[in-house]
Design an enzyme around this catalytic site. Sequence first.
Site: not given
Ligand code: URA
Length: 234
Positions: A103
Amino acid sequence: MRLDKFFTHTGTMSRKECAQAAKRGRISVGGKVVTDSAVHINENTDTVTLDGAVVTYMKYIYIMLNKPQGYVSSSDEPGEHTVLELLPENIVKCDVFPSGRLDKDTTGLMIITNDGPSSHRALAPKSHVCKKYRYECADALLPSDAEKMRAGITLADGYTTLPCELEMLGEKHGEIILHEGKYHQIKRMFGAVGNKITALKRLSFGDILLDEKLEEGAWRYLTDEEIKIFTGNK
Ligand code: URA
């Protein structure tokens, strides 16, 4: 392959830098100084040196990046900064892409490569490559909620996650190892128990560990050992 392409492919220098280096007599092929960077060489059999040091041709590029917050992990997203902006132009030109997604606000280990088949293999569910994250959450995590997540928890869309390992290192932080990679998975798992992730950092991708010496935003090439792990040639 052209000599300048050889150097850009190995991530050593750009075409322009190669032309300058050749003119200055810094490059040799098969023991002979080459002053024209447009000459064709055999990348598999010719010994190429730069300033006397042998440069080995690699078909693919493999990079470890310590992703900072604020960068998206897709190669191109209008209006967003992408992780590729953190790499030098001569590497980006080799069609590298992030292997898997983090993310925008997640930090930590990202592998960037142009080896499509190996990336595909590493990310395929049947490869069972586990990923470890350090998390921080807004509210104290109840041990019973941690247990629910370990066992596999049903998310808002009805999907039940696979069992995972979760170690609470404090009420509001710990480490979690996933054996799958669904969209926003950790955030949605914490959401399913009424909690909220406030920070997330990926620490490992299978047996490849984030290099602690890499500052956020910094990168390095994968070592031969790490490449073997990533490509499954181990
Ligand atoms: N889980 C999430 O919620 N975000 C990420 O970036 C990786 C795993």
